[in-house]
Design a protein around this motif. Structure first.
Motif, PDB file in Angstrom:
ATOM      1  N   GLN A 142       0.728  -1.165  -0.018  1.00  0.00           N
ATOM      2  CA  GLN A 142       0.107  -0.238   0.042  1.00  0.00           C
ATOM      3  C   GLN A 142       0.866   1.248  -0.183  1.00  0.00           C
ATOM      4  OE1 GLN A 142      -0.813  -2.577   2.509  1.00  0.00           O
ATOM      5  NE2 GLN A 142      -2.382  -3.348   1.172  1.00  0.00           N
ATOM      6  N   VAL A 143       0.239   2.437  -0.528  1.00  0.00           N
ATOM      7  CA  VAL A 143       0.864   3.512  -0.325  1.00  0.00           C
ATOM      8  C   VAL A 143      -0.114   4.571   0.226  1.00  0.00           C
ATOM      9  CG1 VAL A 143       1.891   5.682  -1.660  1.00  0.00           C
ATOM     10  CG2 VAL A 143       2.142   3.433  -2.448  1.00  0.00           C
ATOM     11  N   PHE A 144       0.477   5.204   1.426  1.00  0.00           N
ATOM     12  CA  PHE A 144      -0.598   6.273   2.125  1.00  0.00           C
ATOM     13  C   PHE A 144      -0.228   7.592   1.742  1.00  0.00           C
ATOM     14  CE2 PHE A 144      -0.518   2.282   4.483  1.00  0.00           C
ATOM     15  CZ  PHE A 144      -1.523   2.244   5.022  1.00  0.00           C
ATOM     16  N   PHE A 145      -1.372   8.320   1.416  1.00  0.00           N
ATOM     17  CA  PHE A 145      -1.367   9.728   1.387  1.00  0.00           C
ATOM     18  C   PHE A 145      -2.220  10.459   2.463  1.00  0.00           C
ATOM     19  CE2 PHE A 145      -0.840   8.228  -2.845  1.00  0.00           C
ATOM     20  CZ  PHE A 145      -0.201   9.240  -3.751  1.00  0.00           C
ATOM     21  N   MET A 146      -1.438  11.007   3.305  1.00  0.00           N
ATOM     22  CA  MET A 146      -1.984  11.377   4.555  1.00  0.00           C
ATOM     23  C   MET A 146      -1.749  12.982   4.744  1.00  0.00           C
ATOM     24  SD  MET A 146      -1.116   8.442   7.063  1.00  0.00           S
ATOM     25  CE  MET A 146       0.711   8.581   7.052  1.00  0.00           C
ATOM     26  N   MET A 147      -2.958  13.758   5.126  1.00  0.00           N
ATOM     27  CA  MET A 147      -2.729  15.128   5.269  1.00  0.00           C
ATOM     28  C   MET A 147      -3.436  15.544   6.788  1.00  0.00           C
ATOM     29  SD  MET A 147      -4.392  18.358   3.285  1.00  0.00           S
ATOM     30  CE  MET A 147      -3.291  18.228   1.470  1.00  0.00           C
ATOM     31  N   GLY A 148      -2.699  16.471   7.453  1.00  0.00           N
ATOM     32  CA  GLY A 148      -2.926  17.024   8.847  1.00  0.00           C
ATOM     33  C   GLY A 148      -2.496  18.143   9.244  1.00  0.00           C
ATOM     34  N   LYS A 164       6.134   1.345   2.222  1.00  0.00           N
ATOM     35  CA  LYS A 164       7.301   0.696   2.730  1.00  0.00           C
ATOM     36  C   LYS A 164       8.359   0.088   1.248  1.00  0.00           C
ATOM     37  CE  LYS A 164       7.711  -0.169   7.064  1.00  0.00           C
ATOM     38  NZ  LYS A 164       8.819   0.372   7.862  1.00  0.00           N
ATOM     39  N   ASN A 165       7.458   0.150   0.020  1.00  0.00           N
ATOM     40  CA  ASN A 165       7.843  -0.116  -1.369  1.00  0.00           C
ATOM     41  C   ASN A 165       8.298   1.084  -1.824  1.00  0.00           C
ATOM     42  OD1 ASN A 165       8.094  -0.837  -3.980  1.00  0.00           O
ATOM     43  ND2 ASN A 165       7.604  -2.861  -3.204  1.00  0.00           N
ATOM     44  N   ASP A 166       9.467   1.487  -1.937  1.00  0.00           N
ATOM     45  CA  ASP A 166       9.899   2.946  -2.687  1.00  0.00           C
ATOM     46  C   ASP A 166       9.387   2.858  -4.192  1.00  0.00           C
ATOM     47  OD1 ASP A 166      11.152   3.597  -0.549  1.00  0.00           O
ATOM     48  OD2 ASP A 166      13.066   2.843  -0.920  1.00  0.00           O
ATOM     49  N   ASN A 167       9.508   1.812  -4.977  1.00  0.00           N
ATOM     50  CA  ASN A 167       9.100   1.873  -6.292  1.00  0.00           C
ATOM     51  C   ASN A 167       7.379   1.915  -6.364  1.00  0.00           C
ATOM     52  OD1 ASN A 167      11.630   1.093  -7.299  1.00  0.00           O
ATOM     53  ND2 ASN A 167      11.047  -1.071  -6.881  1.00  0.00           N
ATOM     54  N   TYR A 168       6.622   1.630  -5.379  1.00  0.00           N
ATOM     55  CA  TYR A 168       5.266   1.833  -5.342  1.00  0.00           C
ATOM     56  C   TYR A 168       5.115   3.361  -4.995  1.00  0.00           C
ATOM     57  CZ  TYR A 168       4.655  -3.311  -5.245  1.00  0.00           C
ATOM     58  OH  TYR A 168       4.475  -4.416  -5.270  1.00  0.00           O
ATOM     59  N   GLN A 184      -9.797  10.033  -7.169  1.00  0.00           N
ATOM     60  CA  GLN A 184     -10.104   9.054  -6.278  1.00  0.00           C
ATOM     61  C   GLN A 184      -9.351   9.450  -4.915  1.00  0.00           C
ATOM     62  OE1 GLN A 184      -9.065   5.054  -7.380  1.00  0.00           O
ATOM     63  NE2 GLN A 184      -9.845   5.128  -9.511  1.00  0.00           N
ATOM     64  N   ILE A 185      -8.313  10.416  -4.916  1.00  0.00           N
ATOM     65  CA  ILE A 185      -7.829  10.610  -3.771  1.00  0.00           C
ATOM     66  C   ILE A 185      -8.612  11.898  -2.947  1.00  0.00           C
ATOM     67  CG2 ILE A 185      -5.638  11.712  -2.735  1.00  0.00           C
ATOM     68  CD1 ILE A 185      -4.200  10.406  -5.357  1.00  0.00           C
ATOM     69  N   LYS A 186      -8.959  11.705  -2.019  1.00  0.00           N
ATOM     70  CA  LYS A 186     -10.001  12.527  -1.106  1.00  0.00           C
ATOM     71  C   LYS A 186      -9.765  12.550   0.202  1.00  0.00           C
ATOM     72  CE  LYS A 186     -13.602  12.050  -4.613  1.00  0.00           C
ATOM     73  NZ  LYS A 186     -14.990  11.413  -5.029  1.00  0.00           N
ATOM     74  N   GLY A 187     -10.379  13.275   1.025  1.00  0.00           N
ATOM     75  CA  GLY A 187     -10.551  13.329   2.720  1.00  0.00           C
ATOM     76  C   GLY A 187      -9.076  13.863   3.039  1.00  0.00           C
ATOM     77  N   ASP A 188      -8.420  13.114   4.250  1.00  0.00           N
ATOM     78  CA  ASP A 188      -7.351  13.256   4.879  1.00  0.00           C
ATOM     79  C   ASP A 188      -6.490  12.128   4.701  1.00  0.00           C
ATOM     80  OD1 ASP A 188      -8.029  11.775   7.017  1.00  0.00           O
ATOM     81  OD2 ASP A 188      -9.061  13.572   7.933  1.00  0.00           O
ATOM     82  N   ILE A 189      -6.959  10.896   4.200  1.00  0.00           N
ATOM     83  CA  ILE A 189      -6.393   9.876   4.104  1.00  0.00           C
ATOM     84  C   ILE A 189      -6.895   9.234   2.731  1.00  0.00           C
ATOM     85  CG2 ILE A 189      -7.616   8.623   5.785  1.00  0.00           C
ATOM     86  CD1 ILE A 189      -5.146   6.763   6.053  1.00  0.00           C
ATOM     87  N   SER A 190      -6.005   8.697   1.982  1.00  0.00           N
ATOM     88  CA  SER A 190      -5.900   7.811   0.716  1.00  0.00           C
ATOM     89  C   SER A 190      -5.110   6.840   0.885  1.00  0.00           C
ATOM     90  CB  SER A 190      -6.212   8.497  -0.611  1.00  0.00           C
ATOM     91  OG  SER A 190      -7.399   9.427  -0.733  1.00  0.00           O
ATOM     92  N   ILE A 191      -5.487   5.382   0.503  1.00  0.00           N
ATOM     93  CA  ILE A 191      -4.681   4.223   0.699  1.00  0.00           C
ATOM     94  C   ILE A 191      -4.795   3.669  -0.786  1.00  0.00           C
ATOM     95  CG2 ILE A 191      -4.134   2.102   1.518  1.00  0.00           C
ATOM     96  CD1 ILE A 191      -5.576   3.238   4.079  1.00  0.00           C
ATOM     97  N   TRP A 192      -3.539   3.861  -1.455  1.00  0.00           N
ATOM     98  CA  TRP A 192      -3.650   3.055  -2.861  1.00  0.00           C
ATOM     99  C   TRP A 192      -3.153   1.559  -2.703  1.00  0.00           C
ATOM    100  CZ3 TRP A 192       0.963   2.496  -6.523  1.00  0.00           C
ATOM    101  CH2 TRP A 192       0.471   2.004  -7.649  1.00  0.00           C
ATOM    102  N   ASP A 193      -4.040   0.643  -2.826  1.00  0.00           N
ATOM    103  CA  ASP A 193      -3.608  -0.856  -2.866  1.00  0.00           C
ATOM    104  C   ASP A 193      -2.893  -0.930  -4.260  1.00  0.00           C
ATOM    105  OD1 ASP A 193      -4.303  -3.874  -3.314  1.00  0.00           O
ATOM    106  OD2 ASP A 193      -4.210  -3.420  -1.096  1.00  0.00           O
ATOM    107  N   PHE A 194      -1.820  -1.607  -4.168  1.00  0.00           N
ATOM    108  CA  PHE A 194      -1.016  -1.681  -5.587  1.00  0.00           C
ATOM    109  C   PHE A 194      -1.662  -3.023  -6.200  1.00  0.00           C
ATOM    110  CE2 PHE A 194       2.332  -4.228  -7.933  1.00  0.00           C
ATOM    111  CZ  PHE A 194       2.558  -3.181  -8.880  1.00  0.00           C
ATOM    112  N   TYR A 195      -1.912  -4.200  -5.425  1.00  0.00           N
ATOM    113  CA  TYR A 195      -2.457  -5.194  -6.299  1.00  0.00           C
ATOM    114  C   TYR A 195      -3.871  -4.894  -6.924  1.00  0.00           C
ATOM    115  CZ  TYR A 195       1.745  -7.956  -4.908  1.00  0.00           C
ATOM    116  OH  TYR A 195       2.957  -8.094  -4.737  1.00  0.00           O
ATOM    117  N   GLN A 196      -4.655  -4.228  -6.032  1.00  0.00           N
ATOM    118  CA  GLN A 196      -6.187  -4.008  -6.359  1.00  0.00           C
ATOM    119  C   GLN A 196      -6.060  -2.761  -7.265  1.00  0.00           C
ATOM    120  OE1 GLN A 196      -9.144  -4.445  -3.449  1.00  0.00           O
ATOM    121  NE2 GLN A 196      -7.663  -4.838  -2.045  1.00  0.00           N
TER     122      GLN A 196
END
Length: 261
Positions: A142-148, A164-168, A184-196
């Motif tokens: 996963q890749v986490f986009f977090m804002m605060g 944890k994966n620099d390439n992702y 698709q990136i909204k709110g204060d957190i978005s999680i991108w699941d690489f496999y999905q």
């Protein structure tokens, strides 16, 4: 100009690089890479290029660093890397430390519609540690986009891009250039699941405001966007007016009885 914005909202950043775009050259923004490896530097430069396309202006005054010090704590901060400093997460709804996710509120109060954390991480009902990652749900997928809110200045914002994966991590920043992903990136957190290849977004952190709105405009704004406060304000006004009207009527009644009216 007076302005007043409720934060944090990742869609502001995706749409116009806000609030990092408050200064045209981004002189009030600091990008921190957790290492000096090529992949982290490339990710930081690609993100800077993305923000430049939203500004239609060169971010010539943007500062890059590998650490936080007293001289740059007063800036908006963008952190990119695979290990997040704990101090940057102080005002976030949860923390990512080592291989676990720690919540600041009981079970995140069922946030993430459809229990996204259950789907991604094997959600565990615990008031502190809500996710134990196993070999099927690795944090590296996963890749986490977090804002605060910044822990150093309540008028500044922290944006964290973590994986944890620099390439992702690099790929997710490149995805910002594609509207089908950026939208698709909204709110204060978005999680991108690489496999999905799916982004999950929600709001989990406390809201804060940035800007310099004059006091009375700030009061009107607060009442207009808070039904509870508006109802309380209306009740207080009715009570005060009723009390004032009673005093006037009592005064007139006294004058009438004394024959003055």
């Amino acid at each position: 100009m007076p302005f007043w914005f409720e934060m944090p909202y990742l869609e502001y950043f995706v749409d116009s690089a806000f609030p990092f775009s408050l200064e045209g050259g981004m002189g009030d923004t600091l990008i921190i890479a957790s290492s000096k490896r090529n992949i982290h530097i490339s990710t930081a430069l690609t993100l800077a290029a993305y923000m430049g396309t939203k500004l239609f202006f060169s971010p010539y005054d943007l500062e890059f660093s590998s650490s936080i010090n007293d001289k740059n704590k007063n800036k908006n901060i963008i952190f990119i890397g695979n290990s997040i400093p704990e101090e940057l997460q102080q005002n976030f709804g949860f923390k990512i430390m080592n291989e676990n996710i720690y919540a600041k509120m009981p079970i995140l109060k069922e946030v993430f519609n459809g229990n996204i954390l259950k789907k991604l991480f094997g959600f565990k009902e615990d008031n502190s540690k809500i996710a134990d990652l196993d070999y099927l749900n690795r944090l590296s997928d996963q890749v986490f986009f977090m804002m605060g809110q910044s822990p150093f200045d309540n008028q500044k914002t922290v944006l964290i891009l973590f994986s944890k994966n620099d390439n992702y991590l690099y790929t997710s920043v490149k995805n910002l250039f594609e509207p089908k992903f950026a939208g698709q990136i909204k709110g204060d957190i978005s999680i991108w699941d690489f496999y999905q290849n799916i982004y999950y977004s929600d709001n989990v952190s406390k809201k804060y405001y940035i800007g310099n709105l004059p006091f009375w405009q700030k009061v009107v704004y607060t009442l207009g966007f808070s039904p509870n406060l508006f109802a309380l304000f209306a009740i207080v006004v009715v009570v005060i007016l009723s009390f004032a009207l009673k005093k006037v009527l009592d005064y007139r009644e006294k004058k009438r009885l004394e024959g003055e009216i």
